[in-house]
Design a protein around this motif. Sequence first.
Motif, PDB file in Angstrom:
ATOM      1  N   PRO A 258       0.281 -10.581  -2.868  1.00  0.00           N
ATOM      2  CA  PRO A 258       1.544  -9.865  -3.034  1.00  0.00           C
ATOM      3  C   PRO A 258       1.469  -8.535  -2.270  1.00  0.00           C
ATOM      4  O   PRO A 258       0.406  -7.917  -2.178  1.00  0.00           O
ATOM      5  CB  PRO A 258       1.636  -9.645  -4.545  1.00  0.00           C
ATOM      6  CG  PRO A 258       0.822 -10.765  -5.127  1.00  0.00           C
ATOM      7  CD  PRO A 258      -0.300 -10.975  -4.145  1.00  0.00           C
ATOM      8  N   ALA A 259       2.598  -8.105  -1.696  1.00  0.00           N
ATOM      9  CA  ALA A 259       2.612  -6.955  -0.787  1.00  0.00           C
ATOM     10  C   ALA A 259       1.946  -5.715  -1.369  1.00  0.00           C
ATOM     11  O   ALA A 259       1.103  -5.098  -0.713  1.00  0.00           O
ATOM     12  CB  ALA A 259       4.051  -6.640  -0.371  1.00  0.00           C
ATOM     13  N   VAL A 260       2.302  -5.328  -2.568  1.00  0.00           N
ATOM     14  CA  VAL A 260       1.737  -4.110  -3.148  1.00  0.00           C
ATOM     15  C   VAL A 260       0.225  -4.243  -3.299  1.00  0.00           C
ATOM     16  O   VAL A 260      -0.519  -3.306  -3.015  1.00  0.00           O
ATOM     17  CB  VAL A 260       2.415  -3.762  -4.492  1.00  0.00           C
ATOM     18  CG1 VAL A 260       1.692  -2.641  -5.215  1.00  0.00           C
ATOM     19  CG2 VAL A 260       3.874  -3.376  -4.270  1.00  0.00           C
ATOM     20  N   ASP A 261      -0.248  -5.424  -3.691  1.00  0.00           N
ATOM     21  CA  ASP A 261      -1.688  -5.647  -3.837  1.00  0.00           C
ATOM     22  C   ASP A 261      -2.394  -5.578  -2.482  1.00  0.00           C
ATOM     23  O   ASP A 261      -3.475  -4.990  -2.362  1.00  0.00           O
ATOM     24  CB  ASP A 261      -1.965  -7.001  -4.491  1.00  0.00           C
ATOM     25  CG  ASP A 261      -1.460  -7.078  -5.921  1.00  0.00           C
ATOM     26  OD1 ASP A 261      -1.218  -6.008  -6.534  1.00  0.00           O
ATOM     27  OD2 ASP A 261      -1.294  -8.204  -6.422  1.00  0.00           O
ATOM     28  N   MET A 262      -1.786  -6.165  -1.442  1.00  0.00           N
ATOM     29  CA  MET A 262      -2.410  -6.153  -0.117  1.00  0.00           C
ATOM     30  C   MET A 262      -2.469  -4.729   0.428  1.00  0.00           C
ATOM     31  O   MET A 262      -3.495  -4.310   0.967  1.00  0.00           O
ATOM     32  CB  MET A 262      -1.655  -7.062   0.852  1.00  0.00           C
ATOM     33  CG  MET A 262      -2.286  -7.109   2.236  1.00  0.00           C
ATOM     34  SD  MET A 262      -4.043  -7.625   2.278  1.00  0.00           S
ATOM     35  CE  MET A 262      -3.880  -9.378   2.004  1.00  0.00           C
ATOM     36  N   PHE A 263      -1.378  -3.972   0.306  1.00  0.00           N
ATOM     37  CA  PHE A 263      -1.404  -2.588   0.774  1.00  0.00           C
ATOM     38  C   PHE A 263      -2.418  -1.763  -0.025  1.00  0.00           C
ATOM     39  O   PHE A 263      -3.124  -0.939   0.522  1.00  0.00           O
ATOM     40  CB  PHE A 263      -0.018  -1.944   0.695  1.00  0.00           C
ATOM     41  CG  PHE A 263       0.887  -2.328   1.823  1.00  0.00           C
ATOM     42  CD1 PHE A 263       0.651  -1.883   3.115  1.00  0.00           C
ATOM     43  CD2 PHE A 263       1.982  -3.144   1.598  1.00  0.00           C
ATOM     44  CE1 PHE A 263       1.490  -2.242   4.168  1.00  0.00           C
ATOM     45  CE2 PHE A 263       2.826  -3.501   2.632  1.00  0.00           C
ATOM     46  CZ  PHE A 263       2.588  -3.055   3.921  1.00  0.00           C
TER      47      PHE A 263
ATOM     48  N   ASN B  61      11.810 -10.922  -1.708  1.00  0.00           N
ATOM     49  CA  ASN B  61      10.698 -11.077  -0.764  1.00  0.00           C
ATOM     50  C   ASN B  61      10.779 -10.052   0.358  1.00  0.00           C
ATOM     51  O   ASN B  61      10.680 -10.379   1.542  1.00  0.00           O
ATOM     52  CB  ASN B  61      10.643 -12.494  -0.192  1.00  0.00           C
ATOM     53  CG  ASN B  61      10.225 -13.517  -1.223  1.00  0.00           C
ATOM     54  OD1 ASN B  61       9.590 -13.176  -2.222  1.00  0.00           O
ATOM     55  ND2 ASN B  61      10.590 -14.757  -1.018  1.00  0.00           N
ATOM     56  N   VAL B  62      10.952  -8.800  -0.021  1.00  0.00           N
ATOM     57  CA  VAL B  62      11.074  -7.688   0.920  1.00  0.00           C
ATOM     58  C   VAL B  62      10.101  -6.593   0.512  1.00  0.00           C
ATOM     59  O   VAL B  62       9.879  -6.341  -0.670  1.00  0.00           O
ATOM     60  CB  VAL B  62      12.513  -7.117   0.906  1.00  0.00           C
ATOM     61  CG1 VAL B  62      12.619  -5.866   1.748  1.00  0.00           C
ATOM     62  CG2 VAL B  62      13.505  -8.158   1.380  1.00  0.00           C
ATOM     63  N   VAL B  63       9.508  -5.954   1.509  1.00  0.00           N
ATOM     64  CA  VAL B  63       8.681  -4.773   1.263  1.00  0.00           C
ATOM     65  C   VAL B  63       9.197  -3.669   2.177  1.00  0.00           C
ATOM     66  O   VAL B  63       9.591  -3.923   3.318  1.00  0.00           O
ATOM     67  CB  VAL B  63       7.176  -5.045   1.486  1.00  0.00           C
ATOM     68  CG1 VAL B  63       6.872  -5.380   2.927  1.00  0.00           C
ATOM     69  CG2 VAL B  63       6.342  -3.868   1.009  1.00  0.00           C
ATOM     70  N   GLN B  64       9.220  -2.473   1.662  1.00  0.00           N
ATOM     71  CA  GLN B  64       9.668  -1.331   2.447  1.00  0.00           C
ATOM     72  C   GLN B  64       8.566  -0.276   2.459  1.00  0.00           C
ATOM     73  O   GLN B  64       7.963   0.015   1.431  1.00  0.00           O
ATOM     74  CB  GLN B  64      10.938  -0.750   1.827  1.00  0.00           C
ATOM     75  CG  GLN B  64      11.604   0.260   2.712  1.00  0.00           C
ATOM     76  CD  GLN B  64      12.973   0.624   2.187  1.00  0.00           C
ATOM     77  OE1 GLN B  64      13.060   1.484   1.325  1.00  0.00           O
ATOM     78  NE2 GLN B  64      13.993  -0.016   2.686  1.00  0.00           N
TER      79      GLN B  64
ATOM     80  N   PRO C 208       8.645 -17.118   2.230  1.00  0.00           N
ATOM     81  CA  PRO C 208       9.239 -17.614   0.986  1.00  0.00           C
ATOM     82  C   PRO C 208       8.322 -17.482  -0.222  1.00  0.00           C
ATOM     83  O   PRO C 208       8.784 -17.420  -1.348  1.00  0.00           O
ATOM     84  CB  PRO C 208       9.548 -19.084   1.276  1.00  0.00           C
ATOM     85  CG  PRO C 208       8.972 -19.399   2.596  1.00  0.00           C
ATOM     86  CD  PRO C 208       8.551 -18.128   3.257  1.00  0.00           C
ATOM     87  N   ASN C 209       7.011 -17.374   0.027  1.00  0.00           N
ATOM     88  CA  ASN C 209       6.082 -17.204  -1.094  1.00  0.00           C
ATOM     89  C   ASN C 209       5.921 -15.742  -1.487  1.00  0.00           C
ATOM     90  O   ASN C 209       5.224 -15.427  -2.454  1.00  0.00           O
ATOM     91  CB  ASN C 209       4.715 -17.823  -0.756  1.00  0.00           C
ATOM     92  CG  ASN C 209       4.028 -17.139   0.416  1.00  0.00           C
ATOM     93  OD1 ASN C 209       4.558 -16.192   1.009  1.00  0.00           O
ATOM     94  ND2 ASN C 209       2.842 -17.619   0.756  1.00  0.00           N
ATOM     95  N   GLY C 210       6.524 -14.825  -0.728  1.00  0.00           N
ATOM     96  CA  GLY C 210       6.467 -13.401  -1.060  1.00  0.00           C
ATOM     97  C   GLY C 210       5.122 -12.755  -0.795  1.00  0.00           C
ATOM     98  O   GLY C 210       4.859 -11.657  -1.269  1.00  0.00           O
ATOM     99  N   MET C 211       4.283 -13.410  -0.032  1.00  0.00           N
ATOM    100  CA  MET C 211       2.940 -12.903   0.216  1.00  0.00           C
ATOM    101  C   MET C 211       2.863 -12.179   1.554  1.00  0.00           C
ATOM    102  O   MET C 211       3.679 -12.389   2.437  1.00  0.00           O
ATOM    103  CB  MET C 211       1.937 -14.050   0.200  1.00  0.00           C
ATOM    104  CG  MET C 211       1.940 -14.827  -1.102  1.00  0.00           C
ATOM    105  SD  MET C 211       1.511 -13.776  -2.490  1.00  0.00           S
ATOM    106  CE  MET C 211       0.089 -14.635  -3.052  1.00  0.00           C
TER     107      MET C 211
END
Length: 170
Positions: free
Chosen positions: A17-22, A63-66, A118-121
Amino acid sequence: MQRHDEDMTELDDSEAPAVDMFGALFEARGWSCEMEGEDELVTEVKGSWASYQLRIVAREDDNVVQVLVMPDITVPDPMRPAMYETIGLVNEQLWLGHFDLWSANGMLLMRHGALLGPNGMLGLDQAQLIVDAAIDECERFYPVFQFVLWGGKTPREAIDAALIDTAGEA
């Protein structure tokens, strides 16, 4: 700013997930960060011109990250028309993201949104590219904003003065 893909073997090429990866990326780079809620991560990065606050905000439903990069520049009311013109000229130079001025408090920021699959990853390579590109643009245009705010230059003069192409290195 240089690319930071030193030894990050612990992050490999998996997705998260985006927050986890960042968060993992910031930790690997030695940047302390903290969560603000479930979908927002904040860190601070020292650049050549200033320290930048980075905010990562994810919207899982879309499924968006800013990525928001704030160079700690607040524009006083009388300077806002010149800064809006400057931002318009600067944004013409950008391929990704854009600079903006929050109307409520006059804070300048660089904003970049990315659609996730589509998986939000999010993968490590994409996370690194997003962060590095946003910081690089802040570093590139910081002098332009300072020339307008404190140097008495018009927006066009500021861009011309700050974006001089140099040959070679000193």
